[in-house]
Structures are given as C-alpha cells and as structure tokens.
Design an enzyme around this catalytic site. Structure first.
Site, PDB file in Angstrom:
ATOM      1  N   MET A 141      26.246   9.359  10.572  1.00  0.00           N
ATOM      2  CA  MET A 141      25.361   9.163  11.465  1.00  0.00           C
ATOM      3  C   MET A 141      24.631   7.616  11.029  1.00  0.00           C
ATOM      4  O   MET A 141      23.570   7.698  10.395  1.00  0.00           O
ATOM      5  CB  MET A 141      24.366  10.038  11.776  1.00  0.00           C
ATOM      6  CG  MET A 141      25.102  11.439  12.450  1.00  0.00           C
ATOM      7  SD  MET A 141      23.752  12.670  12.971  1.00  0.00           S
ATOM      8  CE  MET A 141      23.397  13.335  11.470  1.00  0.00           C
ATOM      9  N   GLU A 193      21.453  19.137  10.025  1.00  0.00           N
ATOM     10  CA  GLU A 193      20.814  17.982   9.691  1.00  0.00           C
ATOM     11  C   GLU A 193      19.543  18.538   9.087  1.00  0.00           C
ATOM     12  O   GLU A 193      18.466  18.457   9.732  1.00  0.00           O
ATOM     13  CB  GLU A 193      20.586  17.128  11.112  1.00  0.00           C
ATOM     14  CG  GLU A 193      21.604  16.790  11.821  1.00  0.00           C
ATOM     15  CD  GLU A 193      21.391  15.704  12.885  1.00  0.00           C
ATOM     16  OE1 GLU A 193      20.446  15.294  12.730  1.00  0.00           O
ATOM     17  OE2 GLU A 193      22.185  16.010  13.997  1.00  0.00           O
TER      18      GLU A 193
END
Length: 219
Positions: A66, A8
C-alpha cells in the site's frame, strides 16, 4: 479463488510471528495453485520491520504494497501522499526494502490511491496547514482537480497535486504519475499495480486504471 489478508498491521514482532503463522495455516487449507493467497501491507518500514517477510512470502502469491497515505492529518506538515521517489518514504523505498528482505520482485504489487488527501491553508508539500477539506480530508479522484484549482505534476517525485480555494493543497495520482509507476513496475520486474479503489476512478483519458493497464501492456 483469491483470498486476501488485510491485517493493518502487525504492531510488534509477536504479532508479526502470529501473522506468519496465520498465513501458514491459510496456505494449508488453500493450496496453490488452485487458490491465490495475497496480503495487503503498509509501505513503511516502521510496520514492515515487525514481519519476517522472507518467511511470509513463502505462503503468499502476492504482496499488495500500500504505497499511499504517506502523509495525512496525523502529520504536522503537508506532504505528497503517494510519491514514487523522495523521502522520508516513497514507493521506491518501500519496494527496495521489501526486496532486501528476500521477497521475489514478481510477488510485489504496487498500490495506487484513487483519492486525494487535502490540506487547507497550504499550497505545497512541507508546509503547516489549518485543517482538511473533503470528507474526512479526502476527495475521490474522479472529483479532482477541484473547481478553479491548478493541477501540478512533480515528475521528479512521481507525484501530483492541485491547489485551489475549497481543498487547499490536495495530493493524489494522475495518469502521468501512474504511467511513471507502471514503468517502474516493469523495469523492476514487479508483479503489477493495484488500486484503492475502483469506484473512485475517473472515466476516459483520465482513468488511472486504464492508464496503468495500457502502460504495462505497451512495454
């Protein structure tokens, strides 16, 4: 066996190329179908544009998108944190972008948060706020709605919230929004839903995970 890559996130095109190379190497030593290789990726184009998704999906069995944290204390105004529809970002727009990059729909897993983001001093999206409640601005879903708070379902946005004294405006998912998302997953022929994370879910009829499972298997 399932192996999940949670980077991420690749912050520039060079890191994006390194990410794809990492997937390729992992696939070499974790061959399909014996091993399932998945990756968690942010839903924003600002992050996804650094990755050659068409190349990445060749090595991945699943992309866990996400589709949450669209709004938080890094923003100057309040907003829904996991809306299915709307702007500037939504679950729908994220899926649409990933599909446009050549990723098969069956490989996309839509993420659902089991927590809410709090904005004190406000009572809805698009407003200034004075701070955040909860722990680092977050309440577990099982603790929502907050005491004496009124819960709202924005069906058009596919989002929910509550407004009350101790958390201000808290944006999160409820069974009704998860049902909308599960129906979207089915109509779009996506691979399913995932949740972050199971320990924060409620039990019984307010369970987000049970709602998603039941909706996906009833259609």
């Amino acid at each position: 066996m399932v192996s999940i890559v949670d980077w991420e996130h690749p912050a520039d095109p060079k890191q994006g190329k390194d990410y794809v190379r990492l997937l390729a190497k992992l696939r070499e030593v974790l061959p399909a179908p014996r091993y399932v290789l998945a990756s968690c990726l942010p839903a924003g184009e600002w992050a996804l544009q650094n990755i050659d998704l068409a190349a990445a999906q060749m090595y991945l069995d699943m992309i866990n998108l996400m589709a949450y944290d669209f709004s938080g204390p890094w923003e100057s105004e309040t907003g829904h944190q996991a809306q299915l529809y709307g702007s500037p970002i939504s679950g729908y727009s994220a899926v649409d972008y990933v599909l446009s990059q050549g990723v098969p729909s069956r490989k996309i897993i839509l993420g659902v948060p089991t927590y809410g983001r709090s904005f004190l001093g406000s009572n809805g999206p698009g407003q200034p706020y004075t701070g955040t409640g909860g722990e680092d601005g977050v309440f577990d879903y099982r603790d929502l709605p907050r005491p004496e708070a009124q819960e709202y379902h924005d069906k058009e946005a596919g989002a929910a919230s509550c407004v009350g004294p101790d958390g201000g405006f808290v944006t999160y998912d409820i069974p009704a929004t998860v049902q909308q998302k599960a129906e979207f997953v089915t109509s779009s022929k996506l691979g399913g839903l995932f949740y972050w994370h199971i320990c924060s879910d409620a039990r019984g009829p307010r369970s987000l995970i049970e709602t998603g499972y039941n909706t996906l298997h009833e259609m």
